[in-house]
Design an enzyme around this catalytic site. Sequence first.
Site, PDB file in Angstrom:
ATOM      1  N   HIS A   1       0.806  -1.216   0.000  1.00 62.26           N
ATOM      2  CA  HIS A   1       0.000   0.000   0.000  1.00 62.26           C
ATOM      3  C   HIS A   1       0.847   1.278   0.000  1.00 62.26           C
ATOM      4  CE1 HIS A   1      -3.780   1.810  -0.161  1.00 62.26           C
ATOM      5  NE2 HIS A   1      -4.402   1.220   0.837  1.00 62.26           N
ATOM      6  N   ARG A   2       2.147   1.148   0.221  1.00 62.63           N
ATOM      7  CA  ARG A   2       3.020   2.316   0.107  1.00 62.63           C
ATOM      8  C   ARG A   2       3.193   2.719  -1.352  1.00 62.63           C
ATOM      9  NH1 ARG A   2       8.298  -0.079   2.832  1.00 62.63           N
ATOM     10  NH2 ARG A   2       7.758  -1.581   1.200  1.00 62.63           N
TER      11      ARG A   2
END
Length: 441
Positions: free
Chosen positions: A414-415
Amino acid sequence: MSIELKMPALSPTMEEGTLAKWLVKEGDTVSSGDILAEIETDKATMEFEAVDEGKIAKILIPEGSDGVKVGTPIAILAGEGEDASNQSASVSAASPPPKAEAAPPPKVEEPKVQAAPPAKGGGETPAASPTPAAPAPKTDSGDRIKASPLARRLAEAQGIDLSTLKGSGPGGRIVRADLGTAAGGAMAAPAPTAAAPAPAAAPAPAHVEPLDIPHEAVKLSNMRKTIARRLTESKQQIPHIYLTLDANLDALLKLRTELNAGLASRGVKLSVNDMLIKALALALIEVPECNVSFGGDQLIKYNRADISVAVSIPNGLITPIIVDAGNKAISAISKEMADLAARAKEGKLQPHEYQGGTASLSNMGMFGIKHFEAVINPPQAMIMAIGAGEKRPYVIDDSLQIATVMSATGSFDHRAIDGADGARLMKLFKELVESPLALVA
């Protein structure tokens, strides 16, 4: 001039390896390119070649040794005209010094002595700090008794004769613990020294005592150690987001049957997995926001889709790579995958064949697993987990029917990848699976 043969770095991430087998012995003459040994890395067993000619003067690391750090000398190669026996002798003579490093541990006891006298308090402390009693205890033969200063001081205070004790410290040195046994437990009184050993408890979590039932302790292979380390790092450092959907496999299965009928004469048999590799690669090309790696202060975007495919092997798991899978025919993917999987199970893959990849695919459908969430393999930012295709109720053309349905779960970093972009990838993957002619267009 003699040459030190050192443990090579057989892959960019290799830090240590196991010297599985020597293929030469001391005194053998070798030429450049000769195979000297088999070395087990964290992923495969590879051959170590000679880069020069000469005679094996000394083997420093025996076969079977594991945990050998990269750069550690493993053998000595005598040059042309040199006497291999002399080289062997000189190496043997030079090797003992490193063992001297075992001597310093006794010094660990000594700092405790300096702290102990002040704790007693009183004006007589200065008289006690010089240790006149230290040289006094001697054995019957006149030799000095080996004991730590703290042990000497406590022995004097308790009236214990050091010559009657057997030391458990390095080199038979008498330490405080030996006095505790002699005093019948009275040595537990001094609080400052009793608290000192507490830091030693820190490594305890790394060791698990087995249950008191019949068991077998199996030493971890280099591969298993690497898997444990990398997956732990992944789950600790990467914020995973999981997206799951179901796909109707009937059209893909029908196309696979037709393609295999036409490819039978060429000895090619496509698997469902081959077609899913192609589908994932095409989806990554169409949704480039998911074909990325998180680089801390930068996002790395790839222009092609190299798919790492999870393959189970006896020692663990390895992920050989189908390079540029989006631009390869499914038949080419099938042949390449069969070759890579076979050599992976034999431990014969080269580093470039399993290191890299822009995304991964893990299929556990053949085991009947309906759904699972795979762990991202860094530095990649996504992995697709494929479940079993099974007959389920499924809505087709607004009516409930029976179809062969497969669940697929994408794990995304999700980064680097937003949920909406991950959802776009999953949606396109489903469309390619359910309308598979696009895979062969």
